[in-house]
Design a protein around this motif. Structure first.
Motif, PDB file in Angstrom:
ATOM      1  N   SER A 242       0.713  -1.007  -0.028  1.00  0.00           N
ATOM      2  CA  SER A 242      -0.024  -0.123  -0.074  1.00  0.00           C
ATOM      3  C   SER A 242       0.953   1.347   0.059  1.00  0.00           C
ATOM      4  CB  SER A 242      -0.802  -0.060   0.967  1.00  0.00           C
ATOM      5  OG  SER A 242      -1.597   1.116   1.245  1.00  0.00           O
ATOM      6  N   SER A 243       0.389   2.182  -0.844  1.00  0.00           N
ATOM      7  CA  SER A 243       1.317   3.515  -0.960  1.00  0.00           C
ATOM      8  C   SER A 243       0.554   4.612  -0.136  1.00  0.00           C
ATOM      9  CB  SER A 243       1.238   3.809  -2.415  1.00  0.00           C
ATOM     10  OG  SER A 243      -0.138   4.146  -2.829  1.00  0.00           O
ATOM     11  N   ALA A 272       7.646  -9.085 -22.272  1.00  0.00           N
ATOM     12  CA  ALA A 272       9.053  -8.567 -22.760  1.00  0.00           C
ATOM     13  C   ALA A 272       9.559  -7.537 -21.813  1.00  0.00           C
ATOM     14  CB  ALA A 272       8.928  -8.045 -23.905  1.00  0.00           C
ATOM     15  N   ILE A 273       8.649  -7.017 -20.959  1.00  0.00           N
ATOM     16  CA  ILE A 273       8.984  -6.123 -19.883  1.00  0.00           C
ATOM     17  C   ILE A 273       8.292  -6.484 -18.849  1.00  0.00           C
ATOM     18  CG2 ILE A 273       9.035  -3.669 -19.151  1.00  0.00           C
ATOM     19  CD1 ILE A 273       8.973  -2.639 -22.138  1.00  0.00           C
ATOM     20  N   THR A 274       8.714  -6.696 -17.551  1.00  0.00           N
ATOM     21  CA  THR A 274       8.396  -7.134 -16.210  1.00  0.00           C
ATOM     22  C   THR A 274       8.631  -5.980 -15.275  1.00  0.00           C
ATOM     23  OG1 THR A 274       8.563  -9.397 -16.778  1.00  0.00           O
ATOM     24  CG2 THR A 274       8.194  -8.439 -14.678  1.00  0.00           C
ATOM     25  N   ILE A 275       7.701  -5.247 -14.864  1.00  0.00           N
ATOM     26  CA  ILE A 275       7.816  -4.208 -13.691  1.00  0.00           C
ATOM     27  C   ILE A 275       7.243  -4.439 -12.593  1.00  0.00           C
ATOM     28  CG2 ILE A 275       7.485  -1.760 -13.211  1.00  0.00           C
ATOM     29  CD1 ILE A 275       7.377  -1.211 -16.248  1.00  0.00           C
ATOM     30  N   CYS A 276       8.121  -4.473 -11.332  1.00  0.00           N
ATOM     31  CA  CYS A 276       7.265  -4.852 -10.023  1.00  0.00           C
ATOM     32  C   CYS A 276       7.629  -3.715  -9.216  1.00  0.00           C
ATOM     33  CB  CYS A 276       7.402  -6.106  -9.647  1.00  0.00           C
ATOM     34  SG  CYS A 276       6.873  -6.712  -8.015  1.00  0.00           S
ATOM     35  N   ILE A 277       6.728  -3.127  -8.354  1.00  0.00           N
ATOM     36  CA  ILE A 277       7.055  -2.009  -7.380  1.00  0.00           C
ATOM     37  C   ILE A 277       6.563  -2.881  -6.043  1.00  0.00           C
ATOM     38  CG2 ILE A 277       6.584   0.071  -6.419  1.00  0.00           C
ATOM     39  CD1 ILE A 277       6.509   1.379  -9.299  1.00  0.00           C
ATOM     40  N   VAL A 278       7.373  -3.038  -5.091  1.00  0.00           N
ATOM     41  CA  VAL A 278       7.066  -3.353  -3.843  1.00  0.00           C
ATOM     42  C   VAL A 278       7.298  -2.286  -2.705  1.00  0.00           C
ATOM     43  CG1 VAL A 278       7.739  -5.236  -2.005  1.00  0.00           C
ATOM     44  CG2 VAL A 278       8.059  -5.623  -4.691  1.00  0.00           C
ATOM     45  N   ILE A 279       6.163  -2.049  -2.098  1.00  0.00           N
ATOM     46  CA  ILE A 279       5.794  -0.870  -1.052  1.00  0.00           C
ATOM     47  C   ILE A 279       5.900  -1.754   0.281  1.00  0.00           C
ATOM     48  CG2 ILE A 279       4.680   0.847  -0.241  1.00  0.00           C
ATOM     49  CD1 ILE A 279       3.570   1.057  -3.014  1.00  0.00           C
ATOM     50  N   ASP A 280       6.787  -1.458   1.079  1.00  0.00           N
ATOM     51  CA  ASP A 280       6.960  -2.091   2.447  1.00  0.00           C
ATOM     52  C   ASP A 280       7.014  -0.888   3.528  1.00  0.00           C
ATOM     53  OD1 ASP A 280       7.728  -4.832   4.042  1.00  0.00           O
ATOM     54  OD2 ASP A 280       9.119  -3.250   4.783  1.00  0.00           O
ATOM     55  N   LYS A 281       7.017  -1.273   4.743  1.00  0.00           N
ATOM     56  CA  LYS A 281       6.903  -0.092   5.739  1.00  0.00           C
ATOM     57  C   LYS A 281       8.228   0.851   5.898  1.00  0.00           C
ATOM     58  CE  LYS A 281       6.188   0.361  10.709  1.00  0.00           C
ATOM     59  NZ  LYS A 281       5.955  -0.209  12.099  1.00  0.00           N
ATOM     60  N   GLU A 282       9.195  -0.188   5.323  1.00  0.00           N
ATOM     61  CA  GLU A 282      10.514   0.715   5.649  1.00  0.00           C
ATOM     62  C   GLU A 282      11.408   0.957   4.336  1.00  0.00           C
ATOM     63  OE1 GLU A 282      12.961  -2.000   8.012  1.00  0.00           O
ATOM     64  OE2 GLU A 282      11.875  -1.511  10.083  1.00  0.00           O
ATOM     65  N   PHE A 283      10.810   0.366   3.110  1.00  0.00           N
ATOM     66  CA  PHE A 283      11.341   0.709   1.891  1.00  0.00           C
ATOM     67  C   PHE A 283      10.503   0.494   0.742  1.00  0.00           C
ATOM     68  CE2 PHE A 283      11.775  -4.057   2.551  1.00  0.00           C
ATOM     69  CZ  PHE A 283      11.361  -4.395   1.179  1.00  0.00           C
ATOM     70  N   VAL A 284      10.785   1.046  -0.284  1.00  0.00           N
ATOM     71  CA  VAL A 284      10.105   0.949  -1.646  1.00  0.00           C
ATOM     72  C   VAL A 284      11.074   0.396  -2.601  1.00  0.00           C
ATOM     73  CG1 VAL A 284       8.721   2.252  -3.428  1.00  0.00           C
ATOM     74  CG2 VAL A 284       8.432   2.918  -0.945  1.00  0.00           C
ATOM     75  N   SER A 334      18.124  -5.787 -16.317  1.00  0.00           N
ATOM     76  CA  SER A 334      17.342  -5.662 -15.281  1.00  0.00           C
ATOM     77  C   SER A 334      17.859  -4.542 -14.441  1.00  0.00           C
ATOM     78  CB  SER A 334      17.221  -6.944 -14.535  1.00  0.00           C
ATOM     79  OG  SER A 334      18.799  -7.504 -13.791  1.00  0.00           O
ATOM     80  N   VAL A 335      16.908  -3.968 -13.587  1.00  0.00           N
ATOM     81  CA  VAL A 335      17.087  -2.969 -12.647  1.00  0.00           C
ATOM     82  C   VAL A 335      16.412  -3.224 -11.323  1.00  0.00           C
ATOM     83  CG1 VAL A 335      17.098  -0.323 -12.287  1.00  0.00           C
ATOM     84  CG2 VAL A 335      17.686  -0.958 -14.604  1.00  0.00           C
ATOM     85  N   LYS A 336      17.497  -3.122 -10.206  1.00  0.00           N
ATOM     86  CA  LYS A 336      16.664  -3.199  -8.793  1.00  0.00           C
ATOM     87  C   LYS A 336      17.209  -1.916  -8.127  1.00  0.00           C
ATOM     88  CE  LYS A 336      16.784  -8.390  -9.097  1.00  0.00           C
ATOM     89  NZ  LYS A 336      17.278  -9.360  -8.331  1.00  0.00           N
ATOM     90  N   LEU A 337      16.288  -1.154  -7.729  1.00  0.00           N
ATOM     91  CA  LEU A 337      16.547   0.103  -7.029  1.00  0.00           C
ATOM     92  C   LEU A 337      15.623   0.001  -5.540  1.00  0.00           C
ATOM     93  CD1 LEU A 337      17.314   2.883  -6.495  1.00  0.00           C
ATOM     94  CD2 LEU A 337      15.438   3.602  -7.967  1.00  0.00           C
ATOM     95  N   THR A 338      16.358  -0.030  -4.494  1.00  0.00           N
ATOM     96  CA  THR A 338      15.607  -0.045  -3.203  1.00  0.00           C
ATOM     97  C   THR A 338      15.997   1.307  -2.671  1.00  0.00           C
ATOM     98  OG1 THR A 338      15.991  -2.336  -3.096  1.00  0.00           O
ATOM     99  CG2 THR A 338      15.348  -1.174  -1.038  1.00  0.00           C
ATOM    100  N   ILE A 339      14.721   1.891  -2.151  1.00  0.00           N
ATOM    101  CA  ILE A 339      14.935   3.345  -1.465  1.00  0.00           C
ATOM    102  C   ILE A 339      14.370   3.138  -0.038  1.00  0.00           C
ATOM    103  CG2 ILE A 339      14.073   5.708  -1.273  1.00  0.00           C
ATOM    104  CD1 ILE A 339      13.896   5.564  -4.502  1.00  0.00           C
ATOM    105  N   VAL A 340      15.098   3.469   0.966  1.00  0.00           N
ATOM    106  CA  VAL A 340      14.782   3.138   2.273  1.00  0.00           C
ATOM    107  C   VAL A 340      14.087   4.334   2.824  1.00  0.00           C
ATOM    108  CG1 VAL A 340      15.552   2.851   4.669  1.00  0.00           C
ATOM    109  CG2 VAL A 340      16.858   1.984   2.610  1.00  0.00           C
ATOM    110  N   GLN A 341      12.839   4.199   3.425  1.00  0.00           N
ATOM    111  CA  GLN A 341      12.066   5.241   3.788  1.00  0.00           C
ATOM    112  C   GLN A 341      12.334   5.883   5.236  1.00  0.00           C
ATOM    113  OE1 GLN A 341       8.909   6.329   1.863  1.00  0.00           O
ATOM    114  NE2 GLN A 341      10.661   5.778   0.517  1.00  0.00           N
TER     115      GLN A 341
END
Length: 341
Positions: A242-243, A272-284, A334-341
């Motif tokens: 949840s955002s 051909a393109i796979t996009i997944c955005i994971v929203i956690d309490k401590e990171f996105v 592939s690109v994996k970007l994690t941002i700590v909230q």
């Protein structure tokens, strides 16, 4: 701030400190004999100068970080501990170099001297906090200006990269074809294109936006890309979590998604393109994976945003609070970007 300027501030302070100390000693001992002048000079050295240097840099390196984190109780405890400790070191130096007789003969004066030494240490400690605070404020001001400039460059780069004539004409042509088949659907896509342009030009001026807004924009961008192919399974886009209430810097994820579309040529392939955005309490976290043709050569003007510019902006926006992993394996990028909230 340049190191030379910081060193200059420290040297300037200590020059002023030593000059003022010497002037006060000379004025207070005018007319006294050399023995008294010599002993008083030693006492001033041990009582004020050395403890002040110790106190100054303890406050500078250890007290200020606690004050910065608004840990005021711990700040006060550190400040008084360091002040008394520095003054005690001054007494210890007198004991070592002037001997125990000096302490015994002048118990009253030593008590007054200890209090005076503690006051001087506290004062120089306060100056250290002010100096460190000024340097930190100046560095943050420069960083903010640089970030503002980088945001501007990023925004302009994104406008040129995504809303270029090729993208606009293709999208408008697709919408034009849809008008004959389904005018209502064509109107919907035209509104999406209008929303994208409005978002990019007007809603990205702030440092932070709601994550829900960013995701809404990404969904509209993907929807516009989908009308360029009849393969509905060409793109696999998922949002996990949840955002609600979360914020993020505008257009952090989009450059990677935009590059995925630019480098993927075969729209007939499923996923051909796979996009997944994971929203956690401590990171996105963004995970973007696309199939590409390793033999295809892209022109510079059509190669999307460079990783250098993207990485630099991330370093400014989230210093020490993000991880970026880019991999190119076989025919997948592939690109994996994690941002700590």
């Amino acid at each position: 701030m340049k190191k030379s300027i910081i060193v200059g501030l420290h040297i300037g302070f200590w020059i002023c400190y030593f000059v003022l100390t010497i002037v006060l000693v000379v004025l207070s001992l005018r007319g006294e004999n050399n023995t008294i002048v010599e002993e008083t000079t030693e006492r001033v050295l041990y009582f004020t100068v050395i403890p002040s240097v110790i106190s100054y840099y303890l406050f500078y390196f250890l007290v200020f970080p606690k004050f910065r984190k608004k840990k005021f109780v711990r700040t006060i405890m550190y400040a008084f501990s360091f002040t008394i400790g520095a003054a005690f070191i001054g007494h210890l130096l007198i004991y070592i170099f002037l001997g125990t007789e000096s302490l015994i003969e002048r118990k009253e004066s030593m008590t007054v001297g200890f209090i005076f030494s503690s006051f001087i240490c506290l004062t120089t400690g306060a100056v250290a906090l002010i100096t460190k605070g000024f340097i930190t404020w100046y560095e943050e001001l420069k960083l903010k200006e640089e970030l503002k400039q980088q945001n501007y460059e990023m925004e302009m780069a994104l406008v040129k990269s995504q809303l270029d004539p090729h993208f606009l004409f293709n999208t408008l042509n697709n919408i034009d074809i849809l008008i004959l088949k389904n005018a209502t659907e064509a109107s919907t896509y035209l509104n999406k294109l209008s929303d994208i342009m409005r978002f990019m030009l007007f809603e990205t001026k702030t440092d932070k936006i709601l994550l829900s807004k960013e995701l809404e924009y990404i969904e509209k961008y993907i929807a516009l890309q989908k009308i360029r192919t009849v393969n509905s399974n060409y793109i696999n886009f998922n949002i996990i979590g949840s955002s609600n209430g979360k914020t993020i810097a505008p257009m952090v994820f989009l450059p990677f998604i935009e590059n995925a579309f630019k480098h993927t040529t075969n729209k007939k392939l499923d996923n051909a393109i796979t996009i997944c955005i994971v929203i956690d309490k401590e990171f996105v976290k963004l995970e973007c994976r696309n199939k590409f043709n390793p033999n295809r050569k892209l022109s510079q003007k059509n190669s999307g945003l460079g990783n250098t510019l993207i990485q630099r902006r991330l370093n400014l926006l989230y210093p020490g609070k993000h991880t970026l992993k880019v991999e190119k394996e076989n025919e997948y990028y592939s690109v994996k970007l994690t941002i700590v909230q």
